[in-house]
Design a protein around this motif. Structure first.
Motif, PDB file in Angstrom:
ATOM      1  N   LYS A  77       8.093  29.891 -60.563  1.00 54.30           N
ATOM      2  CA  LYS A  77       7.519  28.794 -61.345  1.00 54.30           C
ATOM      3  C   LYS A  77       7.635  27.473 -60.581  1.00 54.30           C
ATOM      4  CE  LYS A  77       6.665  31.066 -65.186  1.00 54.30           C
ATOM      5  NZ  LYS A  77       5.271  31.363 -65.429  1.00 54.30           N
ATOM      6  N   VAL A  78       6.720  26.541 -60.875  1.00 54.73           N
ATOM      7  CA  VAL A  78       6.806  25.193 -60.334  1.00 54.73           C
ATOM      8  C   VAL A  78       8.191  24.632 -60.675  1.00 54.73           C
ATOM      9  CG1 VAL A  78       5.948  22.832 -60.613  1.00 54.73           C
ATOM     10  CG2 VAL A  78       4.334  24.718 -60.376  1.00 54.73           C
ATOM     11  N   GLY A  79       8.847  24.036 -59.703  1.00 49.48           N
ATOM     12  CA  GLY A  79      10.177  23.456 -59.896  1.00 49.48           C
ATOM     13  C   GLY A  79      11.317  24.430 -59.664  1.00 49.48           C
ATOM     14  N   ALA A  80      10.990  25.729 -59.524  1.00 50.81           N
ATOM     15  CA  ALA A  80      12.043  26.733 -59.336  1.00 50.81           C
ATOM     16  C   ALA A  80      12.691  26.596 -57.957  1.00 50.81           C
ATOM     17  CB  ALA A  80      11.478  28.135 -59.504  1.00 50.81           C
ATOM     18  N   LEU A  81      13.984  26.841 -57.931  1.00 50.84           N
ATOM     19  CA  LEU A  81      14.763  26.824 -56.696  1.00 50.84           C
ATOM     20  C   LEU A  81      14.509  28.117 -55.931  1.00 50.84           C
ATOM     21  CD1 LEU A  81      17.048  25.347 -55.108  1.00 50.84           C
ATOM     22  CD2 LEU A  81      18.661  26.689 -56.464  1.00 50.84           C
ATOM     23  N   PHE A  82      14.006  28.003 -54.686  1.00 54.13           N
ATOM     24  CA  PHE A  82      13.761  29.224 -53.915  1.00 54.13           C
ATOM     25  C   PHE A  82      14.514  29.258 -52.593  1.00 54.13           C
ATOM     26  CE2 PHE A  82      10.222  26.480 -52.582  1.00 54.13           C
ATOM     27  CZ  PHE A  82      10.251  26.617 -51.205  1.00 54.13           C
ATOM     28  N   GLY A  83      15.216  28.183 -52.257  1.00 53.99           N
ATOM     29  CA  GLY A  83      15.985  28.177 -51.021  1.00 53.99           C
ATOM     30  C   GLY A  83      16.906  26.976 -50.945  1.00 53.99           C
ATOM     31  N   ILE A  84      17.812  27.036 -49.969  1.00 52.37           N
ATOM     32  CA  ILE A  84      18.796  25.973 -49.758  1.00 52.37           C
ATOM     33  C   ILE A  84      18.878  25.658 -48.266  1.00 52.37           C
ATOM     34  CG2 ILE A  84      21.266  25.382 -49.816  1.00 52.37           C
ATOM     35  CD1 ILE A  84      20.182  25.493 -52.607  1.00 52.37           C
ATOM     36  N   ILE A  85      18.751  24.366 -47.960  1.00 57.60           N
ATOM     37  CA  ILE A  85      19.063  23.874 -46.613  1.00 57.60           C
ATOM     38  C   ILE A  85      20.353  23.073 -46.762  1.00 57.60           C
ATOM     39  CG2 ILE A  85      18.411  22.270 -44.775  1.00 57.60           C
ATOM     40  CD1 ILE A  85      15.486  22.910 -45.389  1.00 57.60           C
ATOM     41  N   ALA A  86      21.288  23.293 -45.861  1.00 57.52           N
ATOM     42  CA  ALA A  86      22.542  22.539 -45.907  1.00 57.52           C
ATOM     43  C   ALA A  86      23.045  22.295 -44.494  1.00 57.52           C
ATOM     44  CB  ALA A  86      23.593  23.299 -46.715  1.00 57.52           C
ATOM     45  N   GLU A  87      23.944  21.350 -44.386  1.00 57.65           N
ATOM     46  CA  GLU A  87      24.610  21.138 -43.106  1.00 57.65           C
ATOM     47  C   GLU A  87      25.434  22.381 -42.792  1.00 57.65           C
ATOM     48  OE1 GLU A  87      26.747  17.429 -43.225  1.00 57.65           O
ATOM     49  OE2 GLU A  87      24.927  16.310 -43.730  1.00 57.65           O
ATOM     50  N   ALA A  88      25.600  22.667 -41.523  1.00 56.56           N
ATOM     51  CA  ALA A  88      26.252  23.906 -41.083  1.00 56.56           C
ATOM     52  C   ALA A  88      27.680  24.059 -41.609  1.00 56.56           C
ATOM     53  CB  ALA A  88      26.249  23.982 -39.559  1.00 56.56           C
ATOM     54  N   ASP A  89      28.379  22.950 -41.819  1.00 54.45           N
ATOM     55  CA  ASP A  89      29.783  23.042 -42.225  1.00 54.45           C
ATOM     56  C   ASP A  89      29.982  23.079 -43.744  1.00 54.45           C
ATOM     57  OD1 ASP A  89      29.030  20.405 -42.618  1.00 54.45           O
ATOM     58  OD2 ASP A  89      30.915  19.563 -41.884  1.00 54.45           O
ATOM     59  N   VAL A  90      28.908  23.107 -44.517  1.00 54.50           N
ATOM     60  CA  VAL A  90      29.038  23.213 -45.975  1.00 54.50           C
ATOM     61  C   VAL A  90      29.446  24.648 -46.314  1.00 54.50           C
ATOM     62  CG1 VAL A  90      27.801  23.135 -48.170  1.00 54.50           C
ATOM     63  CG2 VAL A  90      27.346  21.393 -46.433  1.00 54.50           C
ATOM     64  N   GLY A  91      30.490  24.799 -47.125  1.00 55.50           N
ATOM     65  CA  GLY A  91      31.009  26.126 -47.459  1.00 55.50           C
ATOM     66  C   GLY A  91      30.103  26.884 -48.424  1.00 55.50           C
ATOM     67  N   ASP A  92      30.169  28.216 -48.352  1.00 54.19           N
ATOM     68  CA  ASP A  92      29.391  29.062 -49.260  1.00 54.19           C
ATOM     69  C   ASP A  92      29.729  28.779 -50.714  1.00 54.19           C
ATOM     70  OD1 ASP A  92      27.931  30.337 -47.281  1.00 54.19           O
ATOM     71  OD2 ASP A  92      29.314  32.029 -47.131  1.00 54.19           O
ATOM     72  N   ASP A  93      31.013  28.492 -51.008  1.00 53.02           N
ATOM     73  CA  ASP A  93      31.408  28.204 -52.388  1.00 53.02           C
ATOM     74  C   ASP A  93      30.751  26.926 -52.903  1.00 53.02           C
ATOM     75  OD1 ASP A  93      32.980  26.798 -50.537  1.00 53.02           O
ATOM     76  OD2 ASP A  93      34.667  26.625 -51.903  1.00 53.02           O
ATOM     77  N   GLU A  94      30.600  25.935 -52.028  1.00 57.49           N
ATOM     78  CA  GLU A  94      29.929  24.688 -52.415  1.00 57.49           C
ATOM     79  C   GLU A  94      28.439  24.956 -52.695  1.00 57.49           C
ATOM     80  OE1 GLU A  94      29.336  20.123 -50.718  1.00 57.49           O
ATOM     81  OE2 GLU A  94      30.744  21.452 -49.694  1.00 57.49           O
ATOM     82  N   ILE A  95      27.829  25.802 -51.878  1.00 62.88           N
ATOM     83  CA  ILE A  95      26.426  26.166 -52.103  1.00 62.88           C
ATOM     84  C   ILE A  95      26.287  26.952 -53.405  1.00 62.88           C
ATOM     85  CG2 ILE A  95      24.508  27.573 -51.236  1.00 62.88           C
ATOM     86  CD1 ILE A  95      25.396  26.664 -48.393  1.00 62.88           C
ATOM     87  N   ASP A  96      27.200  27.885 -53.660  1.00 64.79           N
ATOM     88  CA  ASP A  96      27.168  28.652 -54.915  1.00 64.79           C
ATOM     89  C   ASP A  96      27.251  27.716 -56.122  1.00 64.79           C
ATOM     90  OD1 ASP A  96      26.992  31.040 -53.522  1.00 64.79           O
ATOM     91  OD2 ASP A  96      29.138  31.477 -53.667  1.00 64.79           O
ATOM     92  N   ARG A  97      28.142  26.729 -56.067  1.00 60.71           N
ATOM     93  CA  ARG A  97      28.275  25.773 -57.177  1.00 60.71           C
ATOM     94  C   ARG A  97      26.999  24.956 -57.346  1.00 60.71           C
ATOM     95  NH1 ARG A  97      33.385  25.169 -54.934  1.00 60.71           N
ATOM     96  NH2 ARG A  97      32.835  23.182 -53.973  1.00 60.71           N
ATOM     97  N   PHE A  98      26.390  24.559 -56.238  1.00 58.03           N
ATOM     98  CA  PHE A  98      25.138  23.801 -56.286  1.00 58.03           C
ATOM     99  C   PHE A  98      24.043  24.624 -56.974  1.00 58.03           C
ATOM    100  CE2 PHE A  98      21.036  22.535 -54.570  1.00 58.03           C
ATOM    101  CZ  PHE A  98      21.082  21.151 -54.622  1.00 58.03           C
ATOM    102  N   ILE A  99      23.943  25.910 -56.599  1.00 55.38           N
ATOM    103  CA  ILE A  99      22.931  26.786 -57.192  1.00 55.38           C
ATOM    104  C   ILE A  99      23.191  26.963 -58.696  1.00 55.38           C
ATOM    105  CG2 ILE A  99      22.033  29.164 -57.229  1.00 55.38           C
ATOM    106  CD1 ILE A  99      22.560  29.164 -54.117  1.00 55.38           C
ATOM    107  N   GLU A 100      24.437  27.209 -59.063  1.00 56.51           N
ATOM    108  CA  GLU A 100      24.789  27.393 -60.473  1.00 56.51           C
ATOM    109  C   GLU A 100      24.478  26.148 -61.294  1.00 56.51           C
ATOM    110  OE1 GLU A 100      28.810  28.794 -61.075  1.00 56.51           O
ATOM    111  OE2 GLU A 100      28.528  30.316 -59.519  1.00 56.51           O
TER     112      GLU A 100
END
Length: 100
Positions: free
Chosen positions: A72-95
């Motif tokens: 859908k329009v507005g749906a999250l389909f990917g993440i770009i982040a700085e290399a040193d951002v932890g997976d847990d921080e990305i998981d929290r961002f997605i949630e």
């Protein structure tokens, strides 16, 4: 939606009647570095095929939609982040992501 170190890739509304799109071809693998303006993914809509470009530089950390997925329009389909951002921080961002 962006934090200073994480950029959400969301489906833009390319036309007045556009409701959704289909991921047709990913051009970048997870873990690859991207620069702002790089072609990341092709998206098909009812009326057009369009290439989505990186809105920021960093590493494509997550591909949240597969080729062939309708999103859908507005749906999250990917993440770009700085290399040193932890997976847990990305998981929290997605949630915490709230699509419009």
């Amino acid at each position: 939606m962006m934090s200073e170190r994480i950029t959400a890739l969301t489906l833009p509304k390319w036309g007045l009647s556009m409701q959704d799109g289909c991921i047709s071809t990913w051009h970048v693998e997870e873990g690859a570095e991207v620069s702002r303006g790089d072609e990341i993914v092709d998206i098909e809509t009812e009326k057009i095929n369009n290439t989505f470009e990186a809105p920021a530089s960093g590493v494509l950390r997550r591909r949240l939609a597969k080729e062939g997925d309708e999103i859908k329009v507005g749906a999250l389909f990917g993440i770009i982040a700085e290399a040193d951002v932890g997976d847990d921080e990305i998981d929290r961002f997605i949630e915490a992501f709230d699509a419009p």
